[in-house]
Design a protein around this motif. Structure first.
Motif: not given
Length: 555
Positions: A334-343, A353-356, A358-364
């Motif tokens: 559920y965590v993996i799927y929801c993380k993917f769906w959010e991006l 690339k622009e979607d990724l 935003r991962y982790g509140n722009h942590s990367l």
């Protein structure tokens, strides 16, 4: 003592020595003319002191009365042409008693000899008679340790297995359906029940709903079920015929059976789409952990070294699917799927690339995301260029949230190794860290100089070669290697490390049953569940892990 015999003896010995030396020169010349290469003896030139010592000992021995009489008698016999008789051992001056008298005044007593080790048997070419004896002894003393077809078992074990098969067919004479095959796999094959479904589809005849007795007995004998290792039985059930590996599609029948039979997944039966996504996620997670070569295939060796059989065994014991943290937890899916769906903003099941970013509140950082989309860590399986598919995202999130695993270290090391020489150097690390410095300044954070960070990493990792961090160095300190990568491209985790609570860090290290991924998935599932229920979470009412997650997201 009269000097006349001794003088005569010296003359005779000198004459005999001259004759002997002349004969040796003649023989040497003959040998040189035959072989074409002269023979030289440099022992006199190399060991003059030894020769002088031997001469002194010989003269000392020759001055003894017994030695003179012996040599004179031998010379008389030689002149007269009589056959030389060998003196008795007791009368010889070279006997042990004479030798002891000779060297008693000049040398210290010798130490006792060491016990000689027994001689090894000669090779068959030298001792043909001992070959069979040596082979028989080896066969008796060294037991067989390799069994290609499995270690032999008593005949009673096979008879008991056949008796259980007969009992199953007494209650189902027309053939075994899926429930009966589950009992067969559990009781006879000694395997988890989840493997009954791929076995059923492998043995069932076309247009039939049951497996015949002949099919089971043929499989039982061909695969040598009783003798082979349990992992080998699982491998034979999962792989296709005449294939020496397990492909991702080979696990679909097993996942279909788990979704139909496990009580912890009954709620998914009304949502076929989530069933497919769950099965797909589990298969990707299995290959992420088991496929060390990244070929997309699982060999018998991969399954033997892995823990898939153990995880399937836990499925039979646990009714709560979330307690099986390895691969099958629904919360993790559920965590993996929801993380993917959010991006995935446009929900085309592809991430740009622009979607990724935003991962982790722009942590990367932008640079590490660029390296990910350059497919430096792992080639994308997505058919769309410059797009990350769901399988690629599973590998990414598993590597990002648990950098202590071998697959994660391989993934990020390849991304950071810009020149591909197998070593992370200061210039490569500075390339990624310079963006971190800029982001810290933009957030009004006190910047940490690269020199200080590099010294800290050297003290933590302790590379074998100064200034060169290899993959082997990182794998020796897996828990600390994740900190190095967070320092390079994940600002939130790096700041959390710099301001970490030592008591919480100690508590996490003591809880060895939970990995970094398990802690992350549990925290994120709580957050997602609260958002779904529409409740506003307060840090004071959450667990410590929830508090650390809020602290990280504040950055």
């Amino acid at each position: 003592m009269d000097d006349t015999p001794l003088r005569r003896l010296h003359v005779d010995v000198k004459r005999t020595t001259e004759l002997s030396e002349h004969q040796q020169r003649v023989n040497s010349a003959s040998t040189a003319s035959t072989t074409g290469s002269p023979r030289t003896d440099g022992s006199q030139a190399r060991f003059p002191i030894s020769k002088l010592k031997l001469d002194n000992l010989f003269l000392q021995w020759l001055s003894m009365a017994d030695s003179q009489s012996l040599v004179l008698s031998l010379l008389e016999d030689a002149k007269a042409g009589r056959q030389l008789a060998r003196p008795a051992e007791s009368a010889s001056p070279l006997s042990p008693s004479a030798a002891q008298n000779l060297f008693a005044a000049t040398t210290p007593p010798l130490s006792p000899q060491k016990a000689r080790s027994p001689e090894s048997p000669q090779s068959p070419s030298r001792r043909q008679g001992s070959t069979q004896i040596f082979t028989e002894v080896k066969a008796d003393t060294v037991p067989q340790f390799y069994f290609p077809g499995g270690k032999p078992v008593p005949s009673e074990v096979r008879e008991q297995a056949l008796a259980k098969i007969d009992d199953l067919f007494r209650s189902s004479p027309d053939g075994l359906a899926v429930p009966a095959v589950r009992e067969l796999v559990k009781e006879v094959f000694q395997l988890p029940k989840a493997l009954a479904y791929p076995l059923f589809y492998k043995l069932v005849a076309p247009n039939s709903s049951s497996v015949s007795r002949d099919s089971i007995l043929t499989w039982f004998d061909e695969k040598n079920v009783v003798q082979v290792d349990p992992v080998r039985r699982m491998f034979d059930i999962l792989r296709k015929e005449n294939c020496f590996y397990v492909a991702p599609d080979d696990l679909k029948s097993m996942m279909a059976g788990i979704l139909l039979s496990h009580p912890g997944l009954e709620f998914l039966q009304e949502t076929p789409e989530f069933q497919d996504r769950y099965a797909e996620t589990v298969i990707h997670r299995i290959f992420y952990r088991q496929d060390k070569s990244g070929s997309g295939r699982l060999s018998f060796r991969d399954l033997k070294r892995g823990d898939l059989l153990h995880a399937l065994t836990l499925l039979d014991e646990e009714e709560d699917i979330n307690k099986v943290l390895k691969y099958f937890s629904y919360e993790h899916f559920y965590v993996i799927y929801c993380k993917f769906w959010e991006l995935d903003n446009d929900h085309d099941f592809l991430i740009s690339k622009e979607d990724l970013i935003r991962y982790g509140n722009h942590s990367l950082t932008y640079r590490i995301v660029e390296r990910v989309f350059q497919q430096a860590g792992r080639p994308f399986r997505s058919k769309e260029s410059n797009k990350m598919g769901y399988e690629d995202f599973v590998w990414f999130i598993m590597s990002e949230e648990d950098k202590s695993s071998d697959m994660a270290l391989d993934y990020w090391f390849k991304c950071c190794d810009l020149d591909g020489d197998g070593c992370l150097r200061a210039n490569e690390m500075l390339f990624f860290y310079s963006e971190q410095l800029h982001r810290m300044e933009c957030l009004s954070q006190e910047p940490v100089l690269f020199e200080d960070v590099l010294c800290q990493m050297h003290d933590m990792i302790q590379p074998a070669k100064e200034g060169c961090f290899t993959l082997a160095d990182l794998k020796r300190h897996k828990q600390l290697a994740g900190t190095l990568f967070n320092m390079l491209f994940n600002l939130h985790k790096f700041i959390a490390f710099e301001t970490r609570d030592p008591f919480l860090a100690r508590q996490e290290r003591e809880d060895a049953n939970l990995s970094d991924w398990d802690r992350f998935a549990r925290t994120e599932y709580i957050r997602l569940a609260m958002e779904e229920e529409g409740e506003e979470a307060e840090p004071e009412s959450s667990t410590d892990l929830w508090e650390s997650s809020v602290t990280e997201s504040a950055f």
